[in-house]
Design a protein around this motif. Structure first.
Motif, PDB file in Angstrom:
ATOM      1  N   SER A  41       0.834  -1.207   0.000  1.00 37.19           N
ATOM      2  CA  SER A  41       0.000   0.000   0.000  1.00 37.19           C
ATOM      3  C   SER A  41       0.864   1.250   0.000  1.00 37.19           C
ATOM      4  O   SER A  41       0.595   2.212  -0.731  1.00 37.19           O
TER       5      SER A  41
ATOM      6  N   ALA B  16       0.838   3.789  -3.225  1.00 36.26           N
ATOM      7  CA  ALA B  16       0.287   5.122  -2.981  1.00 36.26           C
ATOM      8  C   ALA B  16       1.309   6.205  -3.335  1.00 36.26           C
ATOM      9  O   ALA B  16       0.965   7.241  -3.920  1.00 36.26           O
TER      10      ALA B  16
ATOM     11  N   TYR C 216       1.669   6.332  -7.177  1.00 35.87           N
ATOM     12  CA  TYR C 216       0.471   6.873  -7.822  1.00 35.87           C
ATOM     13  C   TYR C 216       0.393   8.389  -7.710  1.00 35.87           C
ATOM     14  O   TYR C 216      -0.079   9.070  -8.625  1.00 35.87           O
TER      15      TYR C 216
ATOM     16  N   LEU D 202      -3.645  -0.113  -6.676  1.00 37.70           N
ATOM     17  CA  LEU D 202      -3.884   0.862  -5.613  1.00 37.70           C
ATOM     18  C   LEU D 202      -5.108   0.455  -4.791  1.00 37.70           C
ATOM     19  O   LEU D 202      -5.048   0.374  -3.558  1.00 37.70           O
TER      20      LEU D 202
END
Length: 411
Positions: free
Chosen positions: A298, A302, A305, A322
């Motif tokens: 995660s 994150a 992204y 994601l």
């Protein structure tokens, strides 16, 4: 992966349906606000900080509501409190559609948060208690996947309403349909009963005078603190990403309403898959290993992204992992907390830990909003998400493995 469902008894299956539905409609009502933030900023002249305050206030109140509902469910029953919390958050979501200013929405949305927090606290305890140990992780994780269904429903209705209606009416209509989830109460009243372990424990707890404050006793304080820290990191990361994601896609990446909805559908599809895979893994490889894997991934996804310069096409592809990892984090948490707290204070302990964590995590949307005034919105999202998942890894490392634990009537 789903063969275990055929092994459930009738009551286990009905409880699974009821709690899955409850969490789905909870997600639908809560996530509506994230889609209307850009519209309200334009219509009311709100700042991003004020928009974040509304999200944070609802989450802070949900922390209080979750502990209250959990403690009350230890005293008055899981089924009764589940019905009350669903009715509460549906009613106040409906009222949000009639607000006309930042202050009005702040107040009504905060009241909605009480029921939002209470539903998870009661529902996750109930499904955790009624499902046998070998399927508990899969069942509770499957219920958690209902969030993706509710989130997806909100995304679909957002796209439909904002395509067919004027913006000043579309956002109100989204809140108004939030009353529909109250219909689930009729199914719960007809088909769901309190778990046997709870009914037996309540009698013994009444005889011995158990207190909901026992979770702060020397015996349980370490568990309470670490589970709260774990929940804070998990939810802080999740809310930092999901609260601001529609705004990020629309205002930073310049996507239209239709394209924003398309990107979110990919993320939500990933979320649904992540919930189900993590649920299966939590019974297969253990609670802690699953949490470590999903928290680490995660944080990485994150940051990539939101902080790495990538094309919109690449963002579309990355949306699936994601959603997969950020949402899949939550699959095992209900079963894990159910197994960590003793039966007599399970509602209080699980309700407090998860929702205290939510209260701390609630600060992240506001912090992202305020920090975006001095740095790019994507950078603020990535920074706070990364910090949050490091906290999850630390807390999990200090907690024991509980896979396969049998729940005692009074331990």
């Amino acid at each position: 992966m789903f063969a275990w469902i055929r092994e459930l008894t009738g009551q286990e299956r009905k409880t699974l349906i009821a709690t899955y539905g409850g969490w789905s409609v909870d997600a639908f009502d809560f996530m509506i606000y994230t889609f209307v933030i850009p519209t309200l900023i334009a219509a009311w002249g709100m700042t991003k900080g004020e928009a974040g305050m509304i999200a944070t206030s609802a989450l802070l109140m949900s922390a209080l509501g979750g502990w209250m509902a959990g403690a009350l469910s230890d005293r008055f029953g899981r089924v009764r409190m589940l019905q009350i919390t669903i009715a509460w958050f549906a009613f106040f979501t409906f009222l949000c559609g009639f607000t006309g200013s930042f202050t009005e929405l702040l107040i009504v949305r905060s009241l909605q948060g009480l029921g939002f927090g209470g539903e998870w606290a009661v529902g996750s305890v109930m499904i955790g208690e009624i499902i046998r140990a070998e399927h508990r992780g899969k069942a509770v994780g499957t219920v958690q996947s209902g969030w993706a269904l509710g989130w997806g429903g909100a995304a679909v209705m957002f796209t439909v309403f904002f395509t067919l209606l004027p913006e000043d009416m579309a956002w109100r209509a989204l809140f108004w349909i939030g009353l529909a989830p109250a219909l689930l109460i009729f199914y719960i009243r007809r088909h769901v009963k309190d778990p046997e372990v709870f009914s037996a424990t309540r009698k013994e707890a009444a005889r011995q005078g158990a207190s909901f404050l026992e979770i702060f006793s020397p015996r349980l304080l370490r568990t309470t603190l670490l589970t709260s820290l774990m929940a804070a990191g998990m939810q802080g990361g999740y809310y930092a990403v999901t609260t601001w994601l529609p705004t990020y896609l629309k205002t930073v990446r310049g996507l239209s309403v239709i394209n924003t909805g398309a990107y979110l559908v990919v993320i939500i599809a990933g979320a649904l898959a992540g919930y189900l895979v993590a649920a299966w893994l939590s019974d297969r490889i253990g609670r802690r290993s699953t949490f470590f894997l999903f928290a680490l991934c995660s944080a990485l996804i994150a940051v990539i992204y939101t902080l790495v310069p990538i094309s919109n096409a690449t963002m579309l592809v990355l949306g699936f992992p994601l959603g997969f990892f950020v949402s899949g984090n939550f699959s095992g948490i209900g079963a894990f907390f159910t197994e960590l707290f003793p039966s007599r204070v399970r509602g209080s302990g699980q309700g407090f830990a998860y929702n205290f964590g939510r209260g701390i995590g609630a600060l992240f949307p506001a912090l992202v909003g305020f920090m975006s005034a001095t740095m790019p919105l994507g950078a603020a999202i990535g920074l706070f998400a990364g910090i949050a998942y490091v906290v999850v890894i630390i807390a999990v490392a200090l907690l024991p493995e509980t896979r396969g634990k049998q729940l005692a009537v009074y331990d």
